[in-house]
Scaffold this active site. Structure first.
Site, PDB file in Angstrom:
ATOM      1  N   GLY A  50       0.160  -9.343  11.383  1.00 56.48           N
ATOM      2  CA  GLY A  50       1.766  -9.204  11.351  1.00 56.48           C
ATOM      3  C   GLY A  50       1.460  -8.212   9.945  1.00 56.48           C
TER       4      GLY A  50
ATOM      5  N   CYS B 187       0.093  -0.753  13.769  1.00 57.83           N
ATOM      6  CA  CYS B 187       0.242  -0.639  11.935  1.00 57.83           C
ATOM      7  C   CYS B 187      -1.032   0.180  11.739  1.00 57.83           C
ATOM      8  CB  CYS B 187      -1.268  -1.555  12.044  1.00 57.83           C
ATOM      9  SG  CYS B 187      -1.992  -2.238  13.535  1.00 57.83           S
TER      10      CYS B 187
ATOM     11  N   GLU C 163      -4.173  -9.323   8.456  1.00 58.86           N
ATOM     12  CA  GLU C 163      -4.433  -7.521   9.629  1.00 58.86           C
ATOM     13  C   GLU C 163      -3.493  -7.510   9.433  1.00 58.86           C
ATOM     14  OE1 GLU C 163      -7.100  -6.346   9.865  1.00 58.86           O
ATOM     15  OE2 GLU C 163      -8.933  -7.684   9.935  1.00 58.86           O
TER      16      GLU C 163
ATOM     17  N   GLU D 276       6.975   0.530   5.007  1.00 59.72           N
ATOM     18  CA  GLU D 276       6.523   0.794   6.765  1.00 59.72           C
ATOM     19  C   GLU D 276       7.945   0.357   7.644  1.00 59.72           C
ATOM     20  OE1 GLU D 276       4.494  -2.552   8.503  1.00 59.72           O
ATOM     21  OE2 GLU D 276       2.997  -1.461   9.305  1.00 59.72           O
TER      22      GLU D 276
ATOM     23  N   LYS E  91      -1.280 -18.348  18.830  1.00 63.89           N
ATOM     24  CA  LYS E  91       0.354 -17.542  19.134  1.00 63.89           C
ATOM     25  C   LYS E  91       0.650 -16.653  19.391  1.00 63.89           C
ATOM     26  CE  LYS E  91       4.157 -17.421  15.792  1.00 63.89           C
ATOM     27  NZ  LYS E  91       4.258 -16.963  17.188  1.00 63.89           N
TER      28      LYS E  91
ATOM     29  N   THR F  21       3.054  -8.044   6.045  1.00 69.62           N
ATOM     30  CA  THR F  21       2.416  -7.884   4.930  1.00 69.62           C
ATOM     31  C   THR F  21       3.653  -9.315   3.791  1.00 69.62           C
ATOM     32  OG1 THR F  21       1.342  -6.223   4.849  1.00 69.62           O
ATOM     33  CG2 THR F  21       2.293  -6.855   2.248  1.00 69.62           C
TER      34      THR F  21
END
Ligand code: NAD
Length: 495
Positions: free
Chosen positions: A229, A285, A251, A385, A177, A231
């Site tokens: 994507g 990331c 990840e 982040e 996806k 956390t």
């Protein structure tokens, strides 16, 4: 451009007729109409991947043939690179240079995967565990099954490649996806897979938002989830896969520390620090968003840094010389601006930038100035982040303090050390709780080496042998080397 769903080797419309528009982050222009997968489409895609997994065409395909397919994909990506670069720039807001690098790296990745597939040893005798006259022991590796793979919008083609490559190398099948913001390059990849002859159903590619992702990963026929994507979404996925104990690799996000020591060569460390947090407008990331600078060179470093940051050309991505383009969406823009305001209100000292760019060429796009703050570890942006072109700079005295600052994070994805003394840098690097550390470098990855996170930056690794193992189940085959009943004393426990 109409982006259709790729299910069982065919391009299909959304069965619920849900069609949305993807927009160019540089100017808001329409890029494509994409079809969103309905529950029926998701189920069809998983069923087709399930059938393909057990179909002898795929199940019994030799590793040589799988390797040939991977190589053919690599070649086709190169052939169609101009077209993919053009669409990726518009769909994802990548600069020309970044989009070219992405396409090149994805082609190279499939080539590496081809070599991996050719050399994969799926049956290994373990000499240590085996004992003549008693047992012969093998490790046998089998593809894990049907995968659900969910990817983000920042490196759309690269992420699709990292996911599909190991699936094909190991004999798994998948439903991938894409992110709704960036469905275009994966659609071209689907055409390429069909063209080179990947059997129907082995790779299915669909698009949709969180609901589509959630339904897909929760499907009972999914044997493995591979997610890239944030956390927070990773946490939701872990809850949902617990239902079927679906094996998962995650990840996730990062807040990586980029450490500049007193003896760093500033002719590379300054540009390296800017590259670390501004590449793709900070939407990577592994971005080096916590810049830790030792006090002995702090003033000199900062003066060079604030001079050099002005040389970065922020421009719409139609400008081939743009060094930094827009951020992906209005939502992302708002998040970044709110973190900037929050840092100001918390007393962070704004050293550079801090504003949205709205005039002239920037009018209909989502642009933010490269932004630098002087902060300490209590500021929110030291911990959270942002995913934008914002760095928090913190001064430190000793290397022990640098280690303590760097490790003061629930993330652990990446980081770097800049020093002329590689031994000192290696020693420091070995103390960082993070999945990748560069010495005098940033962002570069090697498909032969693992990538992933310590702590809440993820579970498992992509790439390297660790990444391949995540797509294989291991079977211990115990073969008796003693077929004489009289010697099987352990049976006597029963008699
Ligand atoms: P996101 O987590 O919001 O979305 C990622 C993908 O998950 C999208 O396809 C989205 O549609 C889907 N999704 C959203 N909610 C879901 C749910 N509940 N269940 C299943 N799927 C769901 O992330 P994003 O905003 O697209 O990307 C940015 C994030 O990705 C950042 O945190 C970044 O650090 C991370 N990232 C990590 C890596 C890595 O390798 N560690 C690489 C790239 C990006």
């Amino acid at each position: 451009m109409d982006i259709l769903l790729f299910i069982n080797g065919e391009f299909k419309k959304s069965s619920d007729n849900i069609v949305r528009v993807s927009k160019d982050p540089s100017n808001g222009a329409e890029v494509a109409h994409y079809h969103v997968a309905s529950s029926k489409d998701i189920n069809d895609a998983v069923e087709s991947a399930h059938q393909a997994f057990y179909d002898p065409t795929w199940k019994n395909m030799t590793q040589e043939k799988r390797a040939d397919l991977l190589l053919a994909i690599s070649e086709k990506i190169k052939e169609r690179s101009k077209e993919i670069v053009e669409i990726e720039i518009k769909d994802s807001g990548s600069t020309m240079r970044k989009a070219k690098a992405d396409v090149h790296n994805t082609a190279a990745f499939f080539k590496v995967m081809s070599k991996v597939a050719r050399e994969l040893v799926l049956n290994e005798k373990d000499e240590q565990a085996s004992r003549a006259g008693f047992s012969i022991n093998y490790r046998q590796y089998a593809p894990i099954g049907v995968c659900a793979q969910v990817i983000p919008w920042n490196f759309p083609l690269v992420m699709a490649g990292w996911k599909i490559g190991p699936v094909l190398a190991t004999g798994c099948t998948t439903v991938l996806k894409t992110a709704e913001e960036t469905p275009a390059s994966a659609f071209i990849l689907a055409q390429i897979l069909k063209e080179v002859g990947v059997p129907n159903g082995v790779v299915n590619i669909i698009t949709g938002g969180a609901d589509v992702g959630r339904t897909l990963i929760s499907h009972p026929k999914i044997s493995k989830v591979a997610f890239t994507g944030s956390t927070n979404v990773g946490k939701d996925i872990l809850k949902n896969v617990s239902q079927n104990i679906t094996k998962s690799t995650l990840e996730l996000g990062g807040k990586s520390a980029n450490i500049v020591l007193n003896d760093a060569d500033l002719s590379i460390a300054v540009d390296g620090a800017l590259y670390a947090f501004l590449y793709h407008s900070g939407q990577a990331c592994d971005s080096g968003t916590r810049l830790l600078v030792q006090e002995g060179i702090f003033d000199e470093f900062m003066s060079l840094f604030l001079k050099r940051i002005k040389d970065i050309k922020v421009a719409p991505t139609s400008d081939a010389n743009a060094g930094m383009g827009p951020v992906v969406s209005e939502k992302q823009l708002k998040t970044i601006l709110s973190y900037i305001e929050k840092t100001k209100s918390e007393g962070g000292e704004l050293l550079y930038g801090g504003k949205q760019l709205i005039d002239g060429d920037f009018k209909n796009g989502y642009f933010v100035e490269p932004t630098a703050f002087l902060i300490n570890q209590n500021h929110t942006i030291f911990k959270e982040e942002i995913f934008g072109p914002v760095v928090g700079i913190t001064k430190f005295k000793t290397t022990d303090e640098a280690i303590s600052l760097a490790n003061n994070s629930h993330y652990g994805l990446a980081g770097a050390v800049w020093s002329k003394n590689h031994e000192t840098a290696r020693e420091l690097a070995s103390k960082l709780e993070t999945g990748t550390v560069w010495i005098n470098e940033y962002h570069l990855l090697n498909p032969g080496m693992p990538f992933g996170g310590f702590k809440q930056s993820g579970i498992g690794r992509e790439m390297g042998k660790e990444g391949i193992m995540a797509y294989l189940e291991v079977r211990h085959l115990w073969e008796s080397d003693c077929d004489d009943r009289a010697k099987k004393m352990w049976f006597d426990a029963l008699f």
